[in-house]
Motif scaffolding. Structure first.
Motif, PDB file in Angstrom:
ATOM      1  N   ARG A  85      40.593  43.924  34.508  1.00 25.50           N
ATOM      2  CA  ARG A  85      39.410  44.767  34.323  1.00 25.50           C
ATOM      3  C   ARG A  85      38.673  44.425  33.035  1.00 25.50           C
ATOM      4  O   ARG A  85      37.452  44.536  32.958  1.00 25.50           O
ATOM      5  CB  ARG A  85      39.832  46.232  34.327  1.00 25.50           C
ATOM      6  CG  ARG A  85      40.310  46.718  35.690  1.00 25.50           C
ATOM      7  CD  ARG A  85      40.927  48.097  35.605  1.00 25.50           C
ATOM      8  NE  ARG A  85      41.386  48.574  36.916  1.00 25.50           N
ATOM      9  CZ  ARG A  85      42.495  49.256  37.106  1.00 25.50           C
ATOM     10  NH1 ARG A  85      43.276  49.567  36.068  1.00 25.50           N
ATOM     11  NH2 ARG A  85      42.843  49.639  38.322  1.00 25.50           N
ATOM     12  N   LEU A  86      39.410  43.991  32.035  1.00 27.27           N
ATOM     13  CA  LEU A  86      38.796  43.630  30.754  1.00 27.27           C
ATOM     14  C   LEU A  86      37.899  42.415  30.905  1.00 27.27           C
ATOM     15  O   LEU A  86      36.790  42.361  30.349  1.00 27.27           O
ATOM     16  CB  LEU A  86      39.907  43.345  29.736  1.00 27.27           C
ATOM     17  CG  LEU A  86      39.481  43.018  28.304  1.00 27.27           C
ATOM     18  CD1 LEU A  86      38.833  44.242  27.654  1.00 27.27           C
ATOM     19  CD2 LEU A  86      40.692  42.571  27.487  1.00 27.27           C
ATOM     20  N   ALA A  87      38.359  41.441  31.673  1.00 23.42           N
ATOM     21  CA  ALA A  87      37.629  40.179  31.796  1.00 23.42           C
ATOM     22  C   ALA A  87      36.647  40.167  32.959  1.00 23.42           C
ATOM     23  O   ALA A  87      35.709  39.365  32.962  1.00 23.42           O
ATOM     24  CB  ALA A  87      38.622  39.022  31.954  1.00 23.42           C
ATOM     25  N   ARG A  88      36.851  41.051  33.935  1.00 23.05           N
ATOM     26  CA  ARG A  88      36.077  40.965  35.184  1.00 23.05           C
ATOM     27  C   ARG A  88      35.644  42.363  35.615  1.00 23.05           C
ATOM     28  O   ARG A  88      36.097  42.898  36.621  1.00 23.05           O
ATOM     29  CB  ARG A  88      36.928  40.283  36.265  1.00 23.05           C
ATOM     30  CG  ARG A  88      37.321  38.878  35.859  1.00 23.05           C
ATOM     31  CD  ARG A  88      38.366  38.248  36.724  1.00 23.05           C
ATOM     32  NE  ARG A  88      38.565  36.880  36.277  1.00 23.05           N
ATOM     33  CZ  ARG A  88      39.426  36.514  35.322  1.00 23.05           C
ATOM     34  NH1 ARG A  88      40.178  37.431  34.730  1.00 23.05           N
ATOM     35  NH2 ARG A  88      39.535  35.251  34.959  1.00 23.05           N
ATOM     36  N   THR A  89      34.743  42.920  34.823  1.00 27.99           N
ATOM     37  CA  THR A  89      34.352  44.320  35.022  1.00 27.99           C
ATOM     38  C   THR A  89      33.581  44.539  36.319  1.00 27.99           C
ATOM     39  O   THR A  89      33.475  45.673  36.785  1.00 27.99           O
ATOM     40  CB  THR A  89      33.494  44.801  33.839  1.00 27.99           C
ATOM     41  OG1 THR A  89      32.356  43.923  33.703  1.00 27.99           O
ATOM     42  CG2 THR A  89      34.289  44.770  32.541  1.00 27.99           C
ATOM     43  N   GLN A  90      33.050  43.473  36.913  1.00 27.13           N
ATOM     44  CA  GLN A  90      32.228  43.639  38.110  1.00 27.13           C
ATOM     45  C   GLN A  90      33.042  43.746  39.391  1.00 27.13           C
ATOM     46  O   GLN A  90      32.486  44.017  40.462  1.00 27.13           O
ATOM     47  CB  GLN A  90      31.226  42.475  38.233  1.00 27.13           C
ATOM     48  CG  GLN A  90      31.834  41.125  38.592  1.00 27.13           C
ATOM     49  CD  GLN A  90      32.331  40.338  37.386  1.00 27.13           C
ATOM     50  OE1 GLN A  90      32.859  40.907  36.429  1.00 27.13           O
ATOM     51  NE2 GLN A  90      32.165  39.026  37.444  1.00 27.13           N
ATOM     52  N   HIS A  91      34.373  43.517  39.334  1.00 31.65           N
ATOM     53  CA  HIS A  91      35.201  43.531  40.533  1.00 31.65           C
ATOM     54  C   HIS A  91      36.135  44.743  40.531  1.00 31.65           C
ATOM     55  O   HIS A  91      36.651  45.130  39.480  1.00 31.65           O
ATOM     56  CB  HIS A  91      36.042  42.256  40.628  1.00 31.65           C
ATOM     57  CG  HIS A  91      35.234  41.000  40.523  1.00 31.65           C
ATOM     58  ND1 HIS A  91      34.115  40.771  41.279  1.00 31.65           N
ATOM     59  CD2 HIS A  91      35.392  39.906  39.733  1.00 31.65           C
ATOM     60  CE1 HIS A  91      33.614  39.590  40.975  1.00 31.65           C
ATOM     61  NE2 HIS A  91      34.362  39.049  40.035  1.00 31.65           N
ATOM     62  N   PRO A  92      36.371  45.344  41.704  1.00 33.63           N
ATOM     63  CA  PRO A  92      37.329  46.453  41.761  1.00 33.63           C
ATOM     64  C   PRO A  92      38.775  45.952  41.732  1.00 33.63           C
ATOM     65  O   PRO A  92      39.098  44.932  42.355  1.00 33.63           O
ATOM     66  CB  PRO A  92      37.014  47.123  43.103  1.00 33.63           C
ATOM     67  CG  PRO A  92      36.330  46.078  43.919  1.00 33.63           C
ATOM     68  CD  PRO A  92      35.673  45.126  42.978  1.00 33.63           C
ATOM     69  N   PHE A  93      39.624  46.676  41.014  1.00 29.88           N
ATOM     70  CA  PHE A  93      41.052  46.358  40.942  1.00 29.88           C
ATOM     71  C   PHE A  93      41.842  47.639  41.165  1.00 29.88           C
ATOM     72  O   PHE A  93      41.555  48.680  40.566  1.00 29.88           O
ATOM     73  CB  PHE A  93      41.407  45.741  39.584  1.00 29.88           C
ATOM     74  CG  PHE A  93      40.839  44.359  39.393  1.00 29.88           C
ATOM     75  CD1 PHE A  93      41.474  43.252  39.935  1.00 29.88           C
ATOM     76  CD2 PHE A  93      39.663  44.182  38.694  1.00 29.88           C
ATOM     77  CE1 PHE A  93      40.951  41.978  39.779  1.00 29.88           C
ATOM     78  CE2 PHE A  93      39.118  42.906  38.536  1.00 29.88           C
ATOM     79  CZ  PHE A  93      39.764  41.806  39.079  1.00 29.88           C
ATOM     80  N   LEU A  94      42.837  47.555  42.041  1.00 32.28           N
ATOM     81  CA  LEU A  94      43.651  48.698  42.431  1.00 32.28           C
ATOM     82  C   LEU A  94      45.109  48.451  42.069  1.00 32.28           C
ATOM     83  O   LEU A  94      45.559  47.312  42.043  1.00 32.28           O
ATOM     84  CB  LEU A  94      43.569  48.927  43.951  1.00 32.28           C
ATOM     85  CG  LEU A  94      42.193  48.917  44.617  1.00 32.28           C
ATOM     86  CD1 LEU A  94      42.366  49.003  46.128  1.00 32.28           C
ATOM     87  CD2 LEU A  94      41.355  50.062  44.089  1.00 32.28           C
TER      88      LEU A  94
END
Length: 210
Positions: A85-94
Motif C-alpha cells: 500500500r505504501l508503494a502502490r496506493t492506486q491498487h486495492p490490497f486485501l
C-alpha cells in the motif's frame, strides 16, 4: 496456512520489498505466461478482475495492472500489505488466507499465485486449490509459480520441505502438483521448468491451468 507464516513475513517485509524489487524483470518465460493469463476471456472480454493471491509487496499486482486489467492483491502478512500500500496506493490490497478466501464464487477472471502455495503443508494443498477453483470464473485461468523438485537432490514424486529464509516451504514435483490441480477440476494448458538462476537454490516452475 501455518500460523507462523504471516508473522514471519511481517518481520522481514521492508527488507523483502527492497531485496526483491524488480525481480520479475528479465524472466521472459514467466512474463509470457502472465500475458497469457490476462488474455483469459473472462478478463479480456468481460472485464473481471485478476487476483494476485499471495501478493507480497505488490510488484506482480502492479505488473498486472500495467497490462490493462483490473488487478488487486491479497496476502496473509499485514507487514507485506503495508509495503504494498505504501508503494502502490492506486491498487486495492486485501488481507486473507488461501484456504478461506474472502471472495465470492466465480468472481475472478484470472488468478496469479506466485510462490504463495509453497508454505502450506502438503495436506492443506487440496483445500487451498479448491478455494482457488471456487473463486475462478468459468473460462478463467490460473497461473502458479513454485520451487520445483530437483532429482539431483534425490527428490522423487513427493513434496520436499526445505529451510526457506522466512518460513518452512516445500519444493514440488511438477507432475505431482499438476495432479492436485487436475483433481480439483482444473486442466493444465502450459508449464515451464527452468534451472536455478544465479542466487537461486532450486529449479523454478510454473503451471497455467483453466
Amino acid at each position: 496456512m501455518r500460523d507462523e507464516v504471516g508473522p514471519a513475513y511481517d518481520e522481514v517485509a521492508e527488507l523483502y520489498a527492497t531485496l526483491f524489487r524488480g525481480e520479475l524483470a528479465g524472466k521472459e518465460a514467466e512474463l509470457a505466461a502472465i500475458r497469457q493469463l490476462v488474455a483469459a476471456p473472462p478478463v479480456a472480454e468481460r472485464g473481471l478482475p485478476v487476483g494476485d493471491l499471495g501478493c507480497g509487496p505488490g510488484e506482480a499486482t502492479e505488473l498486472l495492472a500495467g497490462l490493462g486489467v483490473r488487478a488487486f492483491g491479497l496476502d496473509l502478512s499485514a507487514g507485506m500489505l503495508a509495503q504494498a500500500r505504501l508503494a502502490r496506493t492506486q491498487h486495492p490490497f486485501l488481507r486473507g488466507t488461501l484456504t478461506a478466501l474472502p471472495l465470492a464464487d466465480g468472481s475472478l477472471g484470472a488468478i496469479l499465485a506466485r510462490y504463495s502455495l509453497i508454505h502450506l503443508p502438503p495436506v492443506q494443498l487440496p483445500a487451498a486449490i479448491a478455494e482457488l477453483r471456487r473463486v475462478l470464473a468459468p473460462g478463467g485461468l490460473l497461473l502458479t509459480g513454485f520451487f520445483a523438485a530437483d532429482p539431483a537432490l534425490g527428490d522423487t514424486d513427493r513434496p520436499v520441505p526445505f529451510d526457506h529464509k522466512v518460513a518452512t516451504a516445500h519444493r514440488w514435483p511438477v507432475d505431482t502438483l499438476a495432479g492436485l490441480f487436475r483433481a480439483a477440476g482444473l486442466t493444465e494448458t502450459a508449464r515451464t521448468l527452468r534451472a536455478p538462476l544465479p542466487g537461486e537454490r532450486f529449479p523454478q516452475a510454473t503451471l497455467l491451468l483453466g
